[in-house]
Design an enzyme around this catalytic site. Structure first.
Site, PDB file in Angstrom:
ATOM      1  N   GLY A 125       0.835  -1.201   0.000  1.00  0.00           N
ATOM      2  CA  GLY A 125       0.000   0.000   0.000  1.00  0.00           C
ATOM      3  C   GLY A 125       0.862   1.241   0.000  1.00  0.00           C
ATOM      4  N   ASN A 126       0.262   2.372   0.266  1.00  0.00           N
ATOM      5  CA  ASN A 126       1.050   3.598   0.401  1.00  0.00           C
ATOM      6  C   ASN A 126       0.366   4.515   1.409  1.00  0.00           C
ATOM      7  OD1 ASN A 126      -0.720   5.623  -1.092  1.00  0.00           O
ATOM      8  ND2 ASN A 126      -0.442   4.069  -2.677  1.00  0.00           N
TER       9      ASN A 126
END
Ligand code: CTP
Length: 219
Positions: free
Chosen positions: A28-29
């Site tokens: 993810g980020n």
């Protein structure tokens, strides 16, 4: 409501994407989705019909917004392209550039004797560039650029490479700006012009961005 976008359909993408590795892990980020959600809310205030394609975030849906929840870059791609035609596309989502080639059906286990794990990642489709090249291209395609350095050079490069009408660059990794902050400062560029917005609350900076977009549509 100032009504400047009355009768216009505005499509916004927001938040991160999660690229699954196996049933319990993903890549993810740090995008919170707050800037994109604020932009969607500001577009409603300006009188637009707003569709918001949201990656995995825990944020309430702004009043008057039609929300489509997605998880991965591939799902975001399909939802955004499926929501065309629109008058404006604002790509505020932090879409993963790479995704695992295959999702492991079972949880990946540690292997005795090996200290490393190699994950093979493949490029995702560039949603923003595809929208800008689409047969039903919105009259205004706006990108975001999250840059840590050389903000202007990279932002102008993306404006041209992806054939955008406008790009909003925010510097990540500095205080009072970027992913996990409630405040933001944007450097907005379009062919032949630029404008600094903020620093200020994301809701306020979003209103200023929508105002610039309105002006650009009537320019
Ligand atoms: N974007 C997209 N689809 C992708 C990757 C990015 O639509 N697969 C969009 C984002 O929503 C954003 C813009 O492209 O509006 C900029 O994304 P960014 O990741 O900062 O730039 P890249 O072009 O991917 O370049 P780099 O990673 O080299 O900075």
């Amino acid at each position: 409501m100032n009504g400047g976008l009355a009768g216009k359909r505005v499509l916004v993408s927001a938040g991160p994407t999660f690229e699954d590795i196996d049933p319990v892990r993903f890549i993810g980020n740090r995008s919170s989705g707050r800037m994109g959600f604020a932009v969607a809310a500001a577009a409603v205030e300006a009188g637009a019909e707003v569709v918001l394609v949201a990656g995995p975030v825990h944020l309430p849906t702004p009043d008057g917004v039609q929300r489509i929840d997605v998880r991965s870059a591939a799902q975001l791609h399909d939802a955004v392209l499926g929501a065309l035609p629109a008058d404006v596309y604002i790509g505020a989502a932090a879409v993963a550039d790479f995704t695992p080639r295959a999702v492991s059906e079972h949880k990946i286990k540690k292997t005795a004797g090996s200290d490393t794990l190699v994950l093979e990642l493949v490029r995702t489709r560039d949603v923003l560039a595809e929208v800008a090249a689409h047969a039903s291209r919105p009259s205004l395609v706006v990108g975001f650029a999250a840059e840590t350095h050389d903000v202007e050079r990279y932002a102008l490069g993306k404006l041209e490479a992806k054939r955008l009408d406008m790009i909003a660059a925010n510097r990540v990794g500095v205080d009072g700006s970027g992913f996990e902050s409630a405040e933001n400062a944007l450097d907005v560029y379009w062919p032949g012009g630029k404008r600094a917005l903020g620093p200020g609350p994301k809701t306020e900076v979003a209103r200023q961005l929508i105002h610039l977009i309105q002006k650009q549509m009537t320019a």
